[in-house]
Design an enzyme around this catalytic site. Structure first.
Site, PDB file in Angstrom:
ATOM      1  N   LYS A 131      10.546  -9.148  10.183  1.00 14.44           N
ATOM      2  CA  LYS A 131       9.441  -9.015   9.229  1.00 14.44           C
ATOM      3  C   LYS A 131       9.843  -8.135   8.052  1.00 14.44           C
ATOM      4  O   LYS A 131       9.461  -8.398   6.899  1.00 14.44           O
ATOM      5  CB  LYS A 131       8.205  -8.430   9.917  1.00 14.44           C
ATOM      6  CG  LYS A 131       7.008  -8.208   8.990  1.00 14.44           C
ATOM      7  CD  LYS A 131       6.537  -9.504   8.324  1.00 14.44           C
ATOM      8  CE  LYS A 131       5.435  -9.256   7.288  1.00 14.44           C
ATOM      9  NZ  LYS A 131       4.145  -8.887   7.893  1.00 14.44           N
TER      10      LYS A 131
ATOM     11  N   LYS B 104       4.355   0.157   1.846  1.00 12.10           N
ATOM     12  CA  LYS B 104       4.660   0.664   3.183  1.00 12.10           C
ATOM     13  C   LYS B 104       5.764  -0.153   3.837  1.00 12.10           C
ATOM     14  O   LYS B 104       6.702   0.403   4.427  1.00 12.10           O
ATOM     15  CB  LYS B 104       3.381   0.640   4.028  1.00 12.10           C
ATOM     16  CG  LYS B 104       3.522   1.065   5.477  1.00 12.10           C
ATOM     17  CD  LYS B 104       3.694  -0.099   6.438  1.00 12.10           C
ATOM     18  CE  LYS B 104       2.490  -1.014   6.451  1.00 12.10           C
ATOM     19  NZ  LYS B 104       2.657  -2.120   7.444  1.00 12.10           N
TER      20      LYS B 104
END
Length: 301
Positions: A170, A238
């Site tokens: 990811k 993030k």
């Protein structure tokens, strides 16, 4: 299956609704009540706490913003590890660090849970349409048990390795998406400043080697300069932090990734963090003084 779904936001809400449509008994919990009410309207049920949601669940899915929320929901006194029944599947579909996922898998196994990290790609549209790409870390046997759920959420479900591996993949996904969106933003500014028909240009680019899911999904945002969040820039910031921290630990130089991380951070610093990540276009516009057309340039001169 009896499913506890924790985190019913932009992504989690439609994902939980898709599980209901697939015939699963979904008990949802979220910090804000309106999201739970939407699930109830879709045929799900409401839980007043994490403990209530997970107590009788066969499977528990979490879809939360970041590591602190996942840690709180998993380890708190009201949390999953304290209240989930032995043998339950715990599928964390949030995007967190690989280390957080590996620790959760180990701690969950000690309590008799079968844990997978299964972050997703596809954005809000992919969640609504049930066509997410799901990258799964953990034991293959656990994925076999989870497939009836994951197949209701995505069209590409791939086992990529042991616990934490889903998060590593990811991270790579988020690196590629950020660079693609920045390239789209720069191309749009270049085309508009050159006087090209931007809609026509993006249409033909989409049919060639420059075509991508990013272009397909985000060209409407770029053309209309509308940035309702499908995936917020502050969350992408993030995620790129995860990428750059991991690259540093591995001793890797990722120049395009580093630049993308800086541009996303700049967008957030300029107040765009709550916008969709296609709002990287605004950053390119700022760098170019809100680009004007060639005719307007002549007028200014």
């Amino acid at each position: 299956m009896k499913v506890a779904f924790i985190g019913l936001g932009i992504m989690g809400g439609p994902m939980a609704a898709n599980l209901v449509r697939a015939g699963h008994d979904v008990l949802g919990h979220n910090r804000s009540r309106p999201a739970v009410d939407r699930l109830v309207e879709a045929g799900g049920r409401a839980a007043g706490s994490v403990a209530e949601a997970v107590r009788d669940a066969e499977a528990i899915i979490t879809m939360l913003p970041a590591d602190p929320q996942v840690t709180e929901v998993a380890y708190g006194d009201d949390g999953i590890l304290a209240h989930a029944p032995q043998g339950a599947l715990l599928i964390d579909m949030s995007t967190v660090t690989p280390a957080t996922s590996a620790k959760l898998a180990a701690d969950g196994a000690e309590r008799g849970l079968r844990v997978l990290d299964a972050p997703v790609s596809g954005g809000e549209a992919g969640a609504v349409e049930g066509v997410l790409s799901i990258m799964v870390g953990g034991e293959a046997a656990h994925l076999d048990a989870a497939r009836p759920l994951l197949d209701a959420l995505g069209t590409t479900v791939v086992h990529v390795g042991p616990a934490g591996a889903g998060q590593t993949v990811k991270a790579a996904n988020q690196l590629m998406v950020a660079v693609h969106i920045e390239a789209l933003a720069e191309a749009a500014v270049f085309l508009k400043a050159s006087g090209a028909d931007l809609e026509a240009a993006l249409r033909v680019l989409g049919g060639g080697l420059a075509g991508s899911t990013v272009l397909q999904r985000k060209q409407g945002n770029v053309l209309g300069e509308q940035y309702a969040p499908g995936f917020r820039l502050d969350l992408h910031r993030k995620d790129l932090g995860i990428v750059m921290d991991a690259a540093r630990e591995l001793g890797l130089a990722l120049p395009a990734g580093s630049l993308a991380a800086q541009l996303v951070a700049s967008a957030c610093a300029n107040g765009d963090g709550g916008l969709d990540h296609s709002a990287l276009l605004r950053g390119v516009q700022r760098l170019n003084g809100a680009v004007v057309s060639p005719t307007e340039r002549e007028d200014v001169a």
